[in-house]
Scaffold this active site. Structure first.
Site, short mmCIF file in Angstrom:
data_model
loop_
_atom_site.label_atom_id
_atom_site.label_comp_id
_atom_site.label_asym_id
_atom_site.label_seq_id
_atom_site.Cartn_x
_atom_site.Cartn_y
_atom_site.Cartn_z
N HIS A 1 0.84 -1.20 0.00
CA HIS A 1 0.00 0.00 0.00
C HIS A 1 0.87 1.25 0.00
O HIS A 1 1.23 1.76 1.06
CB HIS A 1 -0.90 0.01 1.24
CG HIS A 1 -1.80 -1.19 1.34
ND1 HIS A 1 -1.33 -2.44 1.69
CD2 HIS A 1 -3.13 -1.34 1.14
CE1 HIS A 1 -2.34 -3.31 1.70
NE2 HIS A 1 -3.44 -2.67 1.37
N PRO B 1 -6.07 -4.93 11.03
CA PRO B 1 -7.52 -4.94 11.18
C PRO B 1 -7.95 -3.55 11.66
O PRO B 1 -7.53 -3.10 12.75
CB PRO B 1 -7.75 -6.01 12.25
CG PRO B 1 -6.50 -6.86 12.23
CD PRO B 1 -5.40 -5.89 11.91
N ASN C 1 -7.66 11.70 3.83
CA ASN C 1 -7.36 11.79 2.41
C ASN C 1 -8.59 11.57 1.52
O ASN C 1 -8.50 11.61 0.30
CB ASN C 1 -6.24 10.82 2.01
CG ASN C 1 -6.60 9.37 2.30
OD1 ASN C 1 -7.76 8.99 2.30
ND2 ASN C 1 -5.58 8.55 2.56
N GLU D 1 -17.51 -3.76 24.87
CA GLU D 1 -16.71 -4.97 24.99
C GLU D 1 -15.48 -4.93 24.09
O GLU D 1 -14.38 -5.29 24.49
CB GLU D 1 -17.55 -6.21 24.64
CG GLU D 1 -18.74 -6.45 25.55
CD GLU D 1 -19.99 -5.66 25.13
OE1 GLU D 1 -19.93 -4.97 24.08
OE2 GLU D 1 -21.00 -5.72 25.85
#
Lengths: 681, 681
Positions: B52, B142, B209, B430
């Site tokens: 990336h 993640p 962005n 949680e």
């Protein structure tokens, strides 16, 4: 706000003072109607010796205004397609819903049902359970889910209105949500999505009682919820949740608004309880006989448990039939609507005539071409065949459209204010997507599928679970299904996800091996009207393992893909991208004189449901070897204690895919070596 | 904002025009330093043919300002305890981090490592992986996790500062987050928590962005992020992310602020790429040789791949040692600090001398008293013994404190501006709790535990997975672990959760049977320095199954709790609340002349790691019967294909617990009947 711990001694806590002021007002008929809700909630919770009285008591006023003046429904037909949807996101307050359904005269929600609150086989479960009563729109309880599901319902309404017109589809979605709902992360995804998509027919009544289980919400949260919702494009308002006129004015305002609307209802939890109101003590426990009796006295409620006086009953039942005229007019409009058959078909969840013909053609073509394709690409090609044939099929992805192949040609995006498209850009909101898809399926008329990476099923798990519990047809397209995704590394490589999804009741997990199996599994997922499915698909190319497509062989969950040349000495059982490794291993083993069969096992749940004779015949009694690029939990079911499992034992790593398969020893050579070692040849 | 699709033909898209204007300014030395980051990111992604580039190119300027002027660190000792923490929440931009670590002179991050970006055994994994290099503070990728983990780090800093004083603990936490991070639900939990707790030493640089993978963020999101953060108590500011002076001014402002701070950095993704800048094309794919070369030309970067000119290297390396003096002073302060030993012990993760003595005393007392207790209550009693003995043990719950028993006497709450307590009211968050606990463990000096219901482990799963992947000591107290919770019904009753957690690598799942086993499992979880643990605990009372407490029998994962009176004809293998059912069944079977053993199996992972001889001896070769009020996936591992499993096959129901155990056939009688049936007696 009002925490009893913070109260000055000798002065009543602020909540009790506020309550006293409200109770001092002359009780209107509508207040008395709300008191009937409160009384039933108190009685049922006392009877069950378990439950949450505080929320129904606090929200009874606002809910009464909603159910007697705004909510469009007819108790005579709770499944009327153009009814407003009501979602009790704060599902622990289930007695609020049961009391409302009872009072409005819904069949199957008699006083006996209320008396059996929280008992086996009662429709009045601890939390509202979809399927227990036709007027329960969705299962709630896990916080945040109801709100996010409601967003899907509201979106479904807009999409169906775009397709069938306002004369058939023109209803609102109302939600009651709690502090807890709004603390959950999924609430952000839901709110952000609804605001972005300008779902102006969605209204959330926030039970702003400032009390959570641990005590005052001040212990844990200080968000300015109005400002927060406004930041996501909602119109917002605060009202006194015990002032019926104020609530009614706000609901009118909401109906006229061009944005989704939040109405923060300042309420006193456990309203009416003379010492416990405004405290966490009313949240999740019965009031106790003494406080319960005192609460009824304070409310001026002089009737025995579960008794509602006739005048109030009559008023409530009239409210429950308020929508009867609207429903009759709607039925007339439906009867003469040019799209009537199509509307009824879609709402009933029946697939269109001949829907699978393009699929059969695709499979036949693929049997000939034997394409080497990633199964995610095969899935996209399947969608190209399905999407034109099944107009209720609507897709989307959590910002991975190109990667997961969920966009078929000709699918226009759903956009703010424009809902004629069939593709939703869900954004990086996996959880919100999964819950909204549940809402779309529950609404009816749409079959939603959505895509992300398999590893991110973890983000969606609470919503996938609800789809399984509610048996909703929701299809998850989950790609990048193993270390085969390569360089993105262990955070992106599922290893335990197949097992953890297979553990979930009612969920079908499909892991097809090639393009033909992908089309077959899609067909099975789509045919499955009574539960959700996961399609686990590869990022990497895999060779075709099938050269025929007459019969849907995946329909039995597992089958012999390649029989042994003689009496089997080994059976290689594999799924997805490992099936071709098993075939390669079989070739070596056969060449070495070891008759070996290969079983493809794309869906464990279906295979497990076959008769034992078929299963035994497929699995055979020779050495069984399981091959799957994932952890082995559960594989003992198929390979037995003498079997061998070739797969992962821990997390993956970042490297090109081929390097990883080699590194982790998931190769045809490893399978061959294991078989030979075990057979001592 | 700038989507190439939306651009008017013949005019450059707005992003390219803006880029041209920035590139037209004279390049400062700091811009050139940032260009070194860009060039390395381009080269590494091109080399790996995967990755990336857009994010590192877009955020290089802001990150350069941070790493050269604000971030407190010394490249010579990346584990210096009082360093600032830097979290790249947008983990896909990993090359930004690797380039920065390389340029600042961190050992183990040489040019060879960068050249091996995304290859096997390189520390430069596709996403930053904790443990691959000491300067990688946490694993990210993640989305949303880094931000929420950083909240835990920032909270840990405040809590340790309260304990050891500012002379030892006084550092900040900096995060770079993307649009995607802020769309994830967990971002809400993290932001809301940080704002509530007034974590003013936390700063988020938002890479604003306006581009996501699917294209312009306008496709999916229209949140006003500044307003949103402000609603949760943050101070907010927007800057031009390519203007070093503006960024520096904002970082100064953040350091002085009394709230957590958000700096939205308007950037152009893929800054420098002459045609792809400002588009999704730069997000997740290499630029391609031509665009890469053109980008370098546009930036005025005239060096071969992976080459950084000496003058820039020198400047960067000087920046990397900026903190050397501060570190030396700190070491001197530590040397003479009265709490030095304790500080070093806690930071090293060594438990205090004699910590388990109160635990041993508790176990001995319980062996005598044989209390009938819910294991959640037993857990609370264990905590009463542990909390005074282990000062770094810090607790909390997601708004279920009373239900899950996580609050021990004398634990004061952590509150906004007041961090001397040891108990966090996490709110109904949680996921945020689990991620923040990861951050606390990663920060060092604290051992966090947190409680909610087992069923809600689904909400935390992505964060639990990261704890397992990073091998962090985080303890999850997960109660209400089966249908035994009763009336709350199927949404609250875990059935698949034990299996799905057992599927996760590196996670220990403990399910103790009684008070003594609970204490033993707590001891094992606490001793386990290299990974997370789950304690699955009952809501309902269970009788004592153990009458001795000399040895920690859970330490082998499973053991023979009651041997058969003669040659075994059956072995009943159970966990948690079903162990006493197995004991009762054994009694009936023995009375019927069927010698039967009972095995308690509180931790599968530990038991699986024992030698085969021990396992075989425990499990025996008689008929094996598994008993667990959960789905059977994985039980074949212990009971074999000839075994019997007594448990759940689907979701639960709402009713009193005893009714449910009877309804679902999980009783001693059912076990007895199954054994007799199978043995034909």
């Amino acid at each position: 706000m009002a925490s009893s711990a913070a109260a000055v001694l000798d002065a009543p806590p602020p909540a009790l003072a506020a309550q006293a002021a409200i109770l001092a007002r002359p009780a209107t008929e509508e207040r008395r109607m709300a008191d009937a809700v409160r009384a039933l909630a108190i009685d049922a919770v006392e009877g069950a010796r378990s439950g949450h009285p505080g929320m129904p008591m606090g929200m009874a006023d606002a809910a009464t205004v909603l159910f007697t003046r705004f909510l469009k429904y007819d108790a005579a037909d709770p499944r009327w397609p153009d009814r407003d949807r009501f979602v009790l996101s704060a599902g622990h307050g289930s007695m609020l819903l049961y009391a409302l359904l009872h009072l409005t005269g819904h069949a199957g929600m008699g006083i006996e049902e209320l008396r059996r609150f929280r008992q086996l086989h009662s429709p009045c479960a601890g939390h509202p359970e979809y399927g227990e009563h036709p007027a329960i729109e969705t299962t709630t309880g896990p916080l945040g889910q109801g709100l996010a599901t409601a967003v899907g319902m509201a979106l479904a309404e807009r999409m169906l209105a775009a397709r069938f017109g306002r004369s058939l589809v023109d209803h609102r979605t109302w939600v009651i949500a709690s502090d807890g709902d709004l603390m959950e992360g999924i609430s952000h995804e839901a709110i952000s999505l609804a605001g972005h998509l300008k779902l102006n027919k969605l209204t959330v009544l926030f039970d702003d009682n400032a009390i959570s289980i641990d005590g005052s919400t001040e212990l844990a949260v200080s968000d300015d919820q109005l400002r927060r919702f406004a930041a996501s494009g909602w119109a917002v308002r605060r009202v006194d949740g015990h002032d019926h006129a104020e609530v009614a004015a706000a609901l009118s305002w909401a109906v006229r608004n061009r944005k989704p609307t939040l109405i923060a209802c300042r309420t006193i939890i456990g309203f009416g309880a003379p010492t416990k109101a405004g405290t966490a003590a009313t949240h999740g426990s019965p009031l106790g006989a003494e406080e319960a009796a005192a609460a009824k006295r304070a409310l001026g409620w002089q009737h025995p448990p579960f008794v509602v006086p006739e005048d109030l009953r009559a008023r409530w039942e009239a409210a429950g039939r308020r929508g009867a005229g609207a429903r009759r007019s709607w039925l007339k409009r439906l009867a003469r609507h040019p799209q009537r058959d199509e509307f009824e078909r879609a709402l009933a969840g029946r697939l269109p005539e001949g829907w699978h013909e393009p699929l059969a053609a695709l499979r036949a073509r693929q049997a000939e071409e034997k394409p080497k394709l990633a199964t995610r690409v095969a899935s996209q090609r399947t969608l190209e065949a399905l999407v034109p044939a099944v107009p209720e099929l609507v897709g989307g992805s959590a910002d991975l459209t190109g990667s997961v192949g969920t966009l078929a040609k000709g699918m226009a995006p759903v956009a703010p204010g424009s809902y004629a498209g069939r593709y939703v850009h869900w954004g990086v909101r996996e959880h919100g997507m999964a819950a909204a898809m549940n809402g779309m399926a529950l609404h009816g008329g749409l079959i939603p599928y959505g895509g992300t990476f398999l590893v991110f099923s973890d983000y969606m798990r609470p919503a996938i679970r609800l789809a399984a519990l509610m048996r909703q047809r929701v299809i998850h397209v989950l790609t990048h299904d193993s270390i085969g995704l390569g360089e993105d590394g262990p955070t992106h490589q599922p290893v335990e996800h197949l097992a953890s999804l297979r553990a979930m009741p009612n969920l079908f997990v499909f892991r097809p091996a090639d393009a033909i199996e992908t089309a077959e599994c899609w067909e099975l997922a789509l045919r499955r009207a009574d539960g959700p499915s996961v399609l686990a698909l590869t990022r990497q190319n895999v060779p075709a393992v099938r050269g025929e497509a007459g019969e849907n062989r995946c329909a039995r969950g597992g089958y012999v893909l390649a029989e042994a040349s003689g009496a089997r000495r080994a059976t290689l059982i594999a799924t997805g991208s490992e099936v071709h490794l098993a075939l390669a291993a079989r070739e070596s083993l056969e060449a070495a004189g070891i008759p070996t069969a290969v079983v493809s096992l794309p869906c464990w749940e279906i295979f497990a449901a076959q008769d034992a004779g078929y299963r035994d015949q497929v699995l055979g009694d020779a050495l069984r070897v399981g091959v799957e690029a994932a952890v082995g939990l559960g594989w003992e079911r198929w390979i037995g204690p003498g079997g061998v499992f070739i797969g992962m034992t821990g997390f993956g790593a970042s490297a090109p895919a081929e390097d990883l398969f080699r590194h982790f020893g998931i190769t045809a050579e490893a399978v061959v070596a294991a078989v030979k070692r075990r057979l001592n040849v």
